[in-house]
Design a protein around this motif. Sequence first.
Motif, PDB file in Angstrom:
ATOM      1  N   ASP A   1      -5.591  -6.128   2.169  1.00  0.00           N
ATOM      2  CA  ASP A   1      -4.285  -5.798   1.600  1.00  0.00           C
ATOM      3  C   ASP A   1      -3.739  -4.588   2.349  1.00  0.00           C
ATOM      4  OD1 ASP A   1      -2.580  -4.150  -0.381  1.00  0.00           O
ATOM      5  OD2 ASP A   1      -2.656  -6.131  -1.303  1.00  0.00           O
ATOM      6  N   SER A   2      -2.526  -4.688   2.909  1.00  0.00           N
ATOM      7  CA  SER A   2      -1.953  -3.593   3.684  1.00  0.00           C
ATOM      8  C   SER A   2      -0.473  -3.456   3.373  1.00  0.00           C
ATOM      9  CB  SER A   2      -2.161  -3.832   5.183  1.00  0.00           C
ATOM     10  OG  SER A   2      -1.540  -5.043   5.581  1.00  0.00           O
TER      11      SER A   2
ATOM     12  N   ARG B   1       3.448  -6.061  -0.044  1.00  0.00           N
ATOM     13  CA  ARG B   1       2.149  -5.898   0.594  1.00  0.00           C
ATOM     14  C   ARG B   1       1.855  -7.143   1.419  1.00  0.00           C
ATOM     15  NH1 ARG B   1      -0.020  -0.923   0.149  1.00  0.00           N
ATOM     16  NH2 ARG B   1      -2.124  -1.824   0.171  1.00  0.00           N
ATOM     17  N   TRP B   2       1.185  -6.942   2.546  1.00  0.00           N
ATOM     18  CA  TRP B   2       0.738  -8.079   3.366  1.00  0.00           C
ATOM     19  C   TRP B   2      -0.709  -8.377   2.995  1.00  0.00           C
ATOM     20  CZ3 TRP B   2       3.083 -11.495   6.521  1.00  0.00           C
ATOM     21  CH2 TRP B   2       2.255 -12.331   7.276  1.00  0.00           C
ATOM     22  N   ARG B   3      -0.936  -9.586   2.467  1.00  0.00           N
ATOM     23  CA  ARG B   3      -2.257  -9.930   1.969  1.00  0.00           C
ATOM     24  C   ARG B   3      -2.838 -11.099   2.759  1.00  0.00           C
ATOM     25  NH1 ARG B   3       0.127  -8.561  -3.212  1.00  0.00           N
ATOM     26  NH2 ARG B   3      -0.964  -6.730  -4.054  1.00  0.00           N
TER      27      ARG B   3
ATOM     28  N   TYR C   1       3.431  -3.475   3.736  1.00  0.00           N
ATOM     29  CA  TYR C   1       4.280  -4.361   4.536  1.00  0.00           C
ATOM     30  C   TYR C   1       5.615  -3.681   4.770  1.00  0.00           C
ATOM     31  CZ  TYR C   1       6.895  -8.496   5.990  1.00  0.00           C
ATOM     32  OH  TYR C   1       7.664  -9.398   6.688  1.00  0.00           O
TER      33      TYR C   1
ATOM     34  N   GLU D   1       3.491 -10.320  -0.221  1.00  0.00           N
ATOM     35  CA  GLU D   1       3.534 -10.461  -1.673  1.00  0.00           C
ATOM     36  C   GLU D   1       4.000  -9.137  -2.269  1.00  0.00           C
ATOM     37  OE1 GLU D   1      -0.241 -11.682  -3.096  1.00  0.00           O
ATOM     38  OE2 GLU D   1      -0.352 -13.471  -1.822  1.00  0.00           O
TER      39      GLU D   1
ATOM     40  N   SER E   1      -7.552  -8.640  10.772  1.00  0.00           N
ATOM     41  CA  SER E   1      -6.602  -8.131   9.788  1.00  0.00           C
ATOM     42  C   SER E   1      -6.398  -6.629   9.951  1.00  0.00           C
ATOM     43  CB  SER E   1      -7.100  -8.449   8.373  1.00  0.00           C
ATOM     44  OG  SER E   1      -7.199  -9.844   8.184  1.00  0.00           O
TER      45      SER E   1
ATOM     46  N   ASP F   1       3.688  -6.221  -5.340  1.00  0.00           N
ATOM     47  CA  ASP F   1       2.739  -5.686  -6.318  1.00  0.00           C
ATOM     48  C   ASP F   1       3.423  -5.256  -7.605  1.00  0.00           C
ATOM     49  OD1 ASP F   1       4.112  -3.487  -5.496  1.00  0.00           O
ATOM     50  OD2 ASP F   1       2.362  -2.347  -4.795  1.00  0.00           O
TER      51      ASP F   1
ATOM     52  N   CYS G   1      -6.654  -1.887   2.116  1.00  0.00           N
ATOM     53  CA  CYS G   1      -7.863  -2.112   1.324  1.00  0.00           C
ATOM     54  C   CYS G   1      -8.548  -3.399   1.765  1.00  0.00           C
ATOM     55  CB  CYS G   1      -7.506  -2.192  -0.159  1.00  0.00           C
ATOM     56  SG  CYS G   1      -8.956  -2.389  -1.240  1.00  0.00           S
TER      57      CYS G   1
ATOM     58  N   ARG H   1      -6.152 -13.580   2.606  1.00  0.00           N
ATOM     59  CA  ARG H   1      -7.198 -13.987   1.665  1.00  0.00           C
ATOM     60  C   ARG H   1      -7.921 -15.209   2.222  1.00  0.00           C
ATOM     61  NH1 ARG H   1      -7.640 -16.883  -3.546  1.00  0.00           N
ATOM     62  NH2 ARG H   1      -9.034 -15.690  -4.905  1.00  0.00           N
TER      63      ARG H   1
ATOM     64  N   GLU I   1     -10.587 -10.328   1.190  1.00  0.00           N
ATOM     65  CA  GLU I   1      -9.182  -9.979   0.996  1.00  0.00           C
ATOM     66  C   GLU I   1      -8.873  -8.688   1.739  1.00  0.00           C
ATOM     67  OE1 GLU I   1      -7.786 -11.574  -3.288  1.00  0.00           O
ATOM     68  OE2 GLU I   1      -9.326 -10.024  -3.380  1.00  0.00           O
TER      69      GLU I   1
END
Length: 402
Positions: free
Chosen positions: A337-338, A386-388, A340, A375, A308, A377, A322, A390, A335
């Motif tokens: 989170d970056s 954000r690209w998540r 996008y 997704e 990731s 925020d 994160c 999980r 997880e």
Amino acid sequence: MRIPRPHRHDVVIAVAGLLCGLGLYGLDLHVNARRDLLPGWAVLVPLVVTAGLELLRRTAPRPALVAGTVAVVANEFTVGSLVTIVMFTDLMYAAVVYGKPAMARRLPFVTGALTIAATVAAVLWWRDAEALMAGVLVGIVCFGPAVTGAAVRNHREAAETARLRAEQTALLAEMDRVQAVTAERARMARELHDMVANHLSAIAIHSTAALSIGSADTSREALTVIRENSVQGLAEMRRLIGLLRADTGEAAPVAAPTLDGLGALVEQARVNGAASGLEVVLEDVRPEEGPRLPAPVGLAAYRIVQESLTNAVKHAAPGRVCVRLSLDGGVLTVEIDSPYGEQCSGPRAPGSGAGLVGMRERVALLGGEFSAGAETDGTAGREGLRWRVRALLPADEKAVRA
């Protein structure tokens, strides 16, 4: 209707039987020499018929047996040929061995009942102990060949069943081997991709920066990062080679990475992503005194974070990346989170999509859940995307082994 060609062995049997019968006839050797109901040459008719029926013993066993029964009965009204009787016993044997399964099952019982009936009838008719010989002869001519044929057929069927079972076992073993090889190749592909892609992506990005920016300080910094990633990439390759050779005993196994090395991995991502305006942070909220994670779970979580972060360095827009880890209820949650965006400020490296496939496979092998996608925020516009990634991994040792 096309008549099947007789087997060469049947031709030999037919010719040999006919010649032997003619020889006995020429020597005037008969079974019923005192019977004169028919001319002496009449004994040749059942002989020739029975010899001809031998040609059909494999291709048409049932008609051959029926016609042979008529011929052997007719033989009893002549001076009688022993060869005709012997060839009839062969027709009975062939009917059981080569006939249909239903007929093969019935004939031993039918001939057994016929033998008993003939014995009882002879005893009642002649009322003499010697009458038992009639039943014995019927048993030798009918029941004996039928039982022998049934035994041979059962043995052949058992051998064929064993052969088919062996072929099936070999086929299943080959399928297992192919599946094992395929699974091992997939595992090696995931390991190789996760080990090398991170370092090669950093090398590609910083080499592009070094070539496109004229600043000596920037070029020196990029070359420093390139060297560090080259050294680490070589170390990872040596580790993979050590893992492969460990199965052959050529080298000692090398320890696989664990979540204890996440700090160094995140720090490396900070350095690699600095040129693209990325800020990488790690939030590990797992309890300090929590249970020790199984090795496959730790490795999978490490590789998911590694891949990731590699994707973030290659594709993410400038912003904060994160990494969060939590452990609750026997489930490890990972997880990443970056930001996008279609464009990033720094150089980019091409992607193949194999990383997402590898992460999904790792989670599936452990019986976990995986999701990845863009997704929002809550912020308006593309800045809010954000690209998540999980992943939910079972942290219980029993669940992993199951």
